[in-house]
Design an enzyme around this catalytic site. Structure first.
Site, mmCIF file in Angstrom:
data_model
loop_
_atom_site.group_PDB
_atom_site.id
_atom_site.type_symbol
_atom_site.label_atom_id
_atom_site.label_comp_id
_atom_site.label_asym_id
_atom_site.label_seq_id
_atom_site.Cartn_x
_atom_site.Cartn_y
_atom_site.Cartn_z
ATOM 1 N N HIS A 1 -64.931 53.385 -81.900
ATOM 2 C CA HIS A 1 -64.253 53.793 -80.238
ATOM 3 C C HIS A 1 -66.538 54.549 -80.067
ATOM 4 O O HIS A 1 -66.974 55.110 -80.943
ATOM 5 C CB HIS A 1 -64.225 54.650 -79.530
ATOM 6 C CG HIS A 1 -62.530 54.545 -79.492
ATOM 7 N ND1 HIS A 1 -61.562 54.340 -81.337
ATOM 8 C CD2 HIS A 1 -61.355 52.914 -79.274
ATOM 9 C CE1 HIS A 1 -60.835 53.786 -80.347
ATOM 10 N NE2 HIS A 1 -60.717 53.508 -79.831
ATOM 11 N N ASP B 1 -66.222 57.459 -80.742
ATOM 12 C CA ASP B 1 -65.935 58.472 -82.040
ATOM 13 C C ASP B 1 -67.021 59.284 -82.612
ATOM 14 O O ASP B 1 -67.091 60.388 -83.683
ATOM 15 C CB ASP B 1 -65.205 57.289 -82.826
ATOM 16 C CG ASP B 1 -63.616 56.953 -82.197
ATOM 17 O OD1 ASP B 1 -63.408 57.956 -81.308
ATOM 18 O OD2 ASP B 1 -63.851 55.589 -83.041
HETATM 19 C C1 XUL Z 1 -53.819 52.773 -79.153
HETATM 20 C C2 XUL Z 1 -54.545 51.591 -80.698
HETATM 21 C C3 XUL Z 1 -56.379 51.535 -80.445
HETATM 22 C C4 XUL Z 1 -57.028 50.645 -80.335
HETATM 23 C C5 XUL Z 1 -58.555 50.423 -80.537
HETATM 24 O O1 XUL Z 1 -52.526 53.303 -79.688
HETATM 25 O O2 XUL Z 1 -54.029 50.771 -81.338
HETATM 26 O O3 XUL Z 1 -57.108 52.761 -81.074
HETATM 27 O O4 XUL Z 1 -56.615 50.616 -81.736
HETATM 28 O O5 XUL Z 1 -58.543 51.311 -79.287
#
Ligand code: XUL
Ligand code: CO
Length: 450
Positions: free
Chosen positions: A98, A101
């Site tokens: 993300h 992150d």
């Molecule tokens: C949350 C989840 C996220 C996604 C990416 O449950 O799985 O971490 O994978 O946003």
């Protein structure tokens, strides 16, 4: 080197500490190396950011990696250094991220974007040095309090706009890092109560945001796949992307079928009351199989525990579906998984990945044995044999309607359907899983049901 005490993790095929027992990256199975079949990825957020905080207490793991956390860029670079060392030692070729992150968000969008530019320059250099690639990127449009009521589904147009701006940057970063996918996980895209919610407008807006993203990403040269990652609840009571089937309905309703595939997560399937295999099959059957978040939940808990996978049965069924779907193209197996709060050392991270990668490697080996054995697929195929000829073929080819089928049925009482033989099939799976060889007679030697 940040972790000199941890060696490169070799395949040894035995029980040696810190080695793979089943994951032999270069071994060829069904025409592809294990590495190509699995395409493992590290999730930046869990491995490099999550410190083990829960509802009742703060972190237990130290993820500063020797840096001063108040120096945001030094801290971000230390996380990158740790990530690349972990991936290199494990032989993991890809990561997922993300935006924030990578580096802590700043008070303004402009400053945040500057930080992201700087850290991705650093990460890109490390990618060039190591050959490690980006599997997919995404945008965190759920942690900050501005997103309390969603991003694309926020009741505030200003928040929608802010989310769009943040997604624009996340897409640019994904392109910069050569990502082959971009994921939409509907962070808080859902609702708590219909008393205050315009569900139709929220879903239309979500579709608008996805369309804007696709249009922009393509305009800057993104050639990869878009994925929605279904999840039924948490953090919202009701998330709009409940499961693969309802997400396909959303895509069809908004003309997005063919533009977006699925990133299927094992733990999200559990929360939706489905098996992981069900979600994968639903994706493949709808032509939207894309990528996988490989983790596992706890069947006794109603939340997303994001454990490293150790369930070989589930991993076998997963790899069976992956092979059936033709394998990964732009997707892969991303470990959206974190070590337990009590497993707080760096060594635990390696054990998490080793067990997870070995679980999938063993699942792959067993899936291939099930395919080579052939009985399960043959049984399912022959169970529907009545649709190949006669009235069944007429039904499938659209040659028979209710009138013809009534005529047909007036002349004969149908026999019972063939026995489903579930227990026998489960026995075959167990033999292959736990003995590596079939025990039973071929299924079609078994006497027919009485
Ligand atoms: C949350 C989840 C996220 C996604 C990416 O449950 O799985 O971490 O994978 O946003
Ligand atoms: Co996920």
């Amino acid at each position: 080197m940040l972790f000199p005490e941890i060696p490169n993790i070799p395949y040894r095929g035995g029980e040696d500490f810190l080695s793979f027992r089943w994951y032999n990256p270069d071994e060829v199975i069904l025409g592809k190396t294990m590495k190509e079949h699995c395409k493992f990825a590290l999730a930046w957020w869990h491995t490099l950011c999550a410190e083990g905080a829960d509802m009742f207490g703060g972190g237990t793991a130290d993820k500063a990696f020797g840096a001063d956390k108040s120096d945001y860029m030094a801290y971000a670079k230390a996380k990158a250094d740790a990530g690349f060392e972990i991936m290199q030692k494990l032989g993991i070729d890809c990561f997922c991220f993300h935006d924030h992150d990578l580096v802590e968000e700043a008070p303004t969008l402009a400053e945040s974007n500057k930080r992201l530019d700087e850290i991705t320059d650093y990460i890109k250099t490390k990618m060039d040095e190591t050959g490690i690639k980006c599997l997919w990127g995404t945008c965190n449009a759920f942690s900050h309090k501005r997103f309390m009521a969603g991003a694309g589904t926020s009741p505030s147009a200003d928040i929608f706009a802010y989310a769009a701006a943040k997604i624009k940057k996340a897409v640019e970063l994904t392109v910069k890092l050569g990502g082959t996918g971009y994921v939409f996980w509907g962070g808080r895209e859902g609702y708590e109560t219909l008393l205050n919610t315009d569900m139709r407008l929220e879903q239309e807006n979500l579709a608008r945001l996805i369309k804007m993203t696709i249009q922009y990403a393509r305009s800057i040269g993104f050639k990869g796949d878009f994925y929605i990652e279904p999840k039924p609840k948490e953090p919202s009571k009701h998330q709009y992307d409940v499961d693969v089937a309802s997400t396909c309905n959303f895509l069809r309703a908004h003309g997005l079928m063919g533009e977006v595939k699925m990133n299927v997560e094992a733990n999200h399937a559990t929360l939706a009351g489905h098996t992981f295999q069900h979600e994968l099959r639903a994706a493949a059957d709808n032509g939207v199989f894309g990528s996988i978040d490989a983790n596992q939940g706890d069947l006794m808990l109603g939340w997303d525990t994001d454990q490293f996978p150790s369930d070989v049965y589930s991993a076998t069924m997963c790899m069976l579906e992956v092979i059936r779907a033709g394998g990964f193209t732009n997707g892969g197996l991303n470990f959206d998984a974190k070590t337990r709060r009590m497993s707080y050392t760096i060594e635990d991270i390696f054990h998490g990945f080793i067990t997870g990668m070995d679980t999938y490697a063993l699942g792959l080996r067993k899936a291939c044995q099930l395919i080579e054995d052939g009985r399960i697929a043959q049984f399912a195929e022959e169970r529907y044999a009545s649709y190949k000829t006669g009235i069944g073929a007429d039904i499938v080819l659209g040659k028979a309607g209710l009138v013809e089928l009534e005529q047909y049925s007036l002349q004969r009482e149908p026999q019972l359907p063939p026995s489903g033989r579930q227990e026998m099939l489960e026995g075959i799976v167990n033999c292959i899983l736990f003995e590596g060889k079939p025990r039973m007679r071929r299924w079609n030697d078994v006497p027919p049901p009485v």
